[in-house]
Write a protein that holds these residues in place. Structure first.
Motif, mmCIF file in Angstrom:
data_model
loop_
_atom_site.group_PDB
_atom_site.id
_atom_site.type_symbol
_atom_site.label_atom_id
_atom_site.label_comp_id
_atom_site.label_asym_id
_atom_site.label_seq_id
_atom_site.Cartn_x
_atom_site.Cartn_y
_atom_site.Cartn_z
ATOM 1 N N THR A 287 -8.847 -2.949 3.373
ATOM 2 C CA THR A 287 -7.393 -3.017 3.467
ATOM 3 C C THR A 287 -6.817 -4.022 2.474
ATOM 4 O O THR A 287 -7.253 -5.173 2.437
ATOM 5 N N HIS B 233 0.802 -1.220 0.000
ATOM 6 C CA HIS B 233 0.000 0.000 0.000
ATOM 7 C C HIS B 233 0.842 1.281 0.000
ATOM 8 O O HIS B 233 0.293 2.368 0.117
ATOM 9 N N SER C 74 -6.191 2.979 2.122
ATOM 10 C CA SER C 74 -7.215 1.993 1.787
ATOM 11 C C SER C 74 -8.514 2.711 1.429
ATOM 12 O O SER C 74 -8.795 3.789 1.944
ATOM 13 N N GLY D 158 -3.377 -5.310 -3.406
ATOM 14 C CA GLY D 158 -2.463 -4.198 -3.275
ATOM 15 C C GLY D 158 -1.484 -4.111 -4.434
ATOM 16 O O GLY D 158 -1.692 -4.678 -5.511
#
Length: 255
Positions: free
Chosen positions: A113, A64, A91, A122
């Motif tokens: 997430t 992330h 997120s 991600g």
């Protein structure tokens, strides 16, 4: 998206302690989505926990702290063009819970997430799908590589803002990892000159010194023997960046 490949390489979590680089379909875009070709993605401490402690969802892709270039856009995207450099990270937020409504989206109760939520992979991959509202343009003069530090730098800035530390005050930082090091750099830019870093590892102390802090090993810290004692020259603010229990307890004695 005709010029894009159909598949991409991605680092996929399977089970505790196990990652594999696999071929995955390039994400399909919704009307408001941007497809970012990932140039850089940092490894957060949480990513390590996902793998080593089994926090991840089997089949998921973590990551992330990323930056890259726009490779494709959805039909209703109006803020981005192909080839523009961008940084992402947060997120997706729900925008509806009490925290979001109160202007505190980092605490969103419905956030998605990467690596945990279903269908939210991600950026440990060649491409990542992001809503156009969740990207920021990289300003002129900042490299794409440097921009990948935006998310951890935001963590450091949040701590500095919450602490209220100002120029002319004494600042102690415990823990010289990425957040501690970025806190030194950010505090210096804010005009804080007297910064002391407590860190056990020599390489991290060396980096802290390079960034402008006075450094010491934790055992050099003068800790009062009794709770009622006050150190001779207390700090105005302490930023605890290690997560270590002893460091947390000793930090309180330095104020």
């Amino acid at each position: 998206m005709s010029s894009l490949p159909n598949t991409m390489k991605a680092s996929v979590y399977h089970r505790r302690g196990e990652l594999e680089v696999e071929d995955r379909p390039v994400p399909e875009l919704g009307e408001h989505d941007v497809l970012l070709e990932v140039d850089f993605c940092g490894v957060c401490g949480s990513d390590i926990h996902f793998v080593l402690e089994g926090w991840g969802q089997p089949g998921s892709v973590e990551g992330h702290e990323f930056s890259g270039r726009v490779a494709a856009i959805g039909a209703k995207v109006d803020k981005w063009k192909i080839g523009e450099e961008a940084v992402g990270g947060p997120s997706p937020r729900c925008g509806e819970c009490n925290f979001c409504q109160a202007g505190r989206p980092s605490l969103c109760a419905g956030r998605s997430t990467p690596g945990v939520a279903v269908n939210n992979d991600g950026a440990f991959a060649q491409f990542v799908r992001v809503n156009q509202e969740h990207l920021l343009k990289i300003p002129a003069g900042l490299s794409v590589k440097g921009a990948a530090l935006a998310e951890p730098l935001a963590v450091a800035l949040h701590g500095i803002n919450r602490s209220g530390v100002q120029a002319g005050q004494r600042l102690l930082i415990t823990g010289g990892g990425p957040i501690g090091a970025l806190s030194i750099a950010a505090a210096k830019i804010r005009g804080v000159e007297e910064i002391v870093l407590s860190e056990p590892h020599p390489k991290r102390r060396a980096l802290g010194e390079l960034l402008g802090a006075t450094v010491m090993a934790p055992e050099e810290m003068v800790v009062p023997s009794f709770p009622t004692e006050i150190i001779e020259n207390p700090f105005d603010v302490v930023l605890e960046c290690s997560g270590n229990r002893v460091a947390m307890e000793n930090s309180l004695t330095q104020l």
